[in-house]
Design an enzyme around this catalytic site. Structure first.
Site, PDB file in Angstrom:
ATOM      1  CG  HIS A 119       9.966 -20.191 -42.118  1.00 30.79           C
ATOM      2  ND1 HIS A 119      10.016 -21.427 -41.932  1.00 30.79           N
ATOM      3  CD2 HIS A 119       9.871 -19.370 -42.673  1.00 30.79           C
ATOM      4  CE1 HIS A 119      10.337 -21.465 -43.295  1.00 30.79           C
ATOM      5  NE2 HIS A 119      10.328 -19.838 -44.247  1.00 30.79           N
TER       6      HIS A 119
HETATM    7  N1  UDP Z   1      18.828 -23.476 -42.505  1.00 31.10           N
HETATM    8  C1  UDP Z   1      19.092 -22.859 -41.415  1.00 31.10           C
HETATM    9  N2  UDP Z   1      19.387 -22.678 -40.108  1.00 31.10           N
HETATM   10  C2  UDP Z   1      18.454 -22.876 -39.099  1.00 31.10           C
HETATM   11  C3  UDP Z   1      17.207 -23.265 -40.422  1.00 31.10           C
HETATM   12  C4  UDP Z   1      17.376 -23.514 -41.669  1.00 31.10           C
HETATM   13  O1  UDP Z   1      20.836 -22.731 -42.578  1.00 31.10           O
HETATM   14  O2  UDP Z   1      18.412 -22.627 -38.038  1.00 31.10           O
HETATM   15  C5  UDP Z   1      18.462 -23.376 -43.497  1.00 31.10           C
HETATM   16  C6  UDP Z   1      17.687 -24.899 -44.330  1.00 31.10           C
HETATM   17  O3  UDP Z   1      19.159 -25.256 -44.259  1.00 31.10           O
HETATM   18  C7  UDP Z   1      17.496 -24.786 -45.563  1.00 31.10           C
HETATM   19  C8  UDP Z   1      17.364 -23.232 -45.735  1.00 31.10           C
HETATM   20  O4  UDP Z   1      17.732 -22.613 -44.538  1.00 31.10           O
HETATM   21  O5  UDP Z   1      18.746 -24.819 -46.883  1.00 31.10           O
HETATM   22  C9  UDP Z   1      15.773 -22.832 -45.588  1.00 31.10           C
HETATM   23  O6  UDP Z   1      15.106 -21.776 -45.680  1.00 31.10           O
HETATM   24  P1  UDP Z   1      14.261 -21.096 -44.980  1.00 31.10           P
HETATM   25  O7  UDP Z   1      13.320 -22.498 -43.654  1.00 31.10           O
HETATM   26  O8  UDP Z   1      14.063 -20.163 -43.618  1.00 31.10           O
HETATM   27  O9  UDP Z   1      13.354 -21.174 -46.292  1.00 31.10           O
HETATM   28  P2  UDP Z   1      12.085 -21.778 -47.315  1.00 31.10           P
HETATM   29  O10 UDP Z   1      12.845 -22.704 -47.429  1.00 31.10           O
HETATM   30  O11 UDP Z   1      10.752 -22.758 -46.442  1.00 31.10           O
HETATM   31  O12 UDP Z   1      11.768 -21.064 -47.774  1.00 31.10           O
END
Ligand code: UDP
Length: 362
Positions: free
Chosen positions: A206
């Site tokens: 993403h």
């Molecule tokens: N996550 C989720 N469902 C999905 C993909 C990711 O619940 O289909 C969770 C993932 O396990 C983690 C969080 O979303 O706990 C991470 O969010 P994201 O990847 O959007 O943001 P980042 O961590 O890069 O800031």
């Protein structure tokens, strides 16, 4: 004592689920929870409140979309109004999104102390909007909850007084431990998607610098396609990624072994992570969750903030347009890292954060 917490995006719901719980267990603490509305889809927001028992937000600002400036600006205006109205003793912000920065700008200008959960993370890539949010937030805040030794070191290097910094461990470990059993017993996602234990790779994408570039998206699809010849790849699609695949007309070119689904809730993602043979991601949170679940990981970026996972071979980088994703995947699958090392604390980081906020704001 009143704490005004600001959340708005998926990773913040996961973190707030445990921190908000710990805060509300402290005697004499009242939390006013603000949802900025940055993520609003059922499966990017509501599902986390329902599954993780996050309290209903006291206020939903419904601010999403638009440019960074317009989104952050609107949030800043609304959060400032809420702070004036609610008179909190402390504002709590999480991570590195526009919602984080808006909270961290609003509070100090009203002389309200601000605390940052997940402080000190740095990618050294200023082209990432998240990096700008992190740096500005840390320098605006009064209390910095740093999850790792490296985060503590980075804050020191930037001249932040050490009295402001508390090494807490990572609240995402708290969440993975707290909801892990529930995910095992309640999630039926493997059956629903007809997946077998350790017979697939899980991928999420993403980051703007990846999915907003057609060239990088083509590199990603081609690399994932090579892996999918031997190991099917499940790709829960973030709304941004879905939109770009459509815009670039690349949906039709997805190789057979790559299967896209809508984003899943937290219990399902925990189940999908623990049962995957391999995780490929550009998510910050998923790199650590791969480690918590003892699953090898390839990070589809040229750098990571979670540097402690690289030297031991728990994670490795696949640099966009340069590295072979399938080559890195093969390395990851062959590696035998030590999964027992302690990098992220004892699963009680949220309690330390809650008691520190209380002590600080008293
Ligand atoms: N996550 C989720 N469902 C999905 C993909 C990711 O619940 O289909 C969770 C993932 O396990 C983690 C969080 O979303 O706990 C991470 O969010 P994201 O990847 O959007 O943001 P980042 O961590 O890069 O800031």
């Amino acid at each position: 004592m009143k704490v005004l917490s600001v959340i708005g995006a998926r990773p913040q719901f996961v973190k707030a689920a445990v921190v908000s719980g710990a805060l509300r267990r402290q005697k004499g603490v009242e939390e006013f929870l603000v949802h900025t509305g940055q993520h609003f889809d059922e499966n990017m927001s509501r599902v986390f409140f329902d599954e993780m028992g996050i309290p209903e937000p006291s206020e939903n600002l419904s601010i999403s979309g638009g440019g960074h400036g317009s989104m952050t600006g609107k949030m800043l205006i609304s959060i400032e109004e809420l702070i004036i109205q609610q008179e909190p003793d402390c504002v709590l912000v999480y991570g590195d999104t526009n919602s984080t920065l808006a909270g961290a700008l609003a509070a100090p200008k009203l002389n309200v102390p601000c605390a940052h959960v997940e402080a000190g993370l740095r990618s050294d890539n200023r082209a990432m909007p998240e990096e700008i949010n992190r740096i500005l937030t840390d320098h605006a805040c009064d209390l910095l909850f740093a999850p790792t030794d490296d985060a503590v070191r980075r804050l020191k290097l930037e001249g932040i007084p050490h009295e402001k910094v508390i090494r807490t461990g990572d609240v995402m470990l708290d969440a993975a431990l707290l909801y892990g059993e529930k995910a095992k017993s309640e999630s039926v996602v493997l059956d629903r998607l007809e997946l077998k234990e350790k017979k697939y790779a899980l991928c999420t994408l993403h980051r703007a610098e990846n999915v907003d570039s057609r060239e990088v998206v083509e590199w990603l699809i081609s690399g994932l396609g090579e892996i999918a010849r031997d190991l099917p790849v499940l790709l829960p699609l973030h709304p941004r990624t879905r939109a770009r695949l459509k815009e670039f007309e690349l949906f039709e070119t997805l190789p057979q072994g790559i299967r896209t689904v809508d984003p899943v809730g937290y219990l399902d993602i925990l189940r999908l992570e623990s049962s995957a043979a391999l995780i490929l991601t550009d998510s910050g949170g998923m790199q650590k969750e791969a480690f918590f679940q003892k699953v090898p990981c390839v990070t589809l970026r040229s750098e990571t903030e979670w540097t402690e996972l690289l030297p031991g071979g728990h994670n490795r980088l696949a640099c966009p347009l340069t590295d072979s994703i399938s080559g890195k995947a093969a390395e990851a699958l062959a590696a035998a890292p030590d999964w027992t090392i302690d990098l992220y604390g004892n699963g009680r980081s949220s309690e330390l954060i809650a008691s520190s906020v209380l002590k600080f704001a008293k």
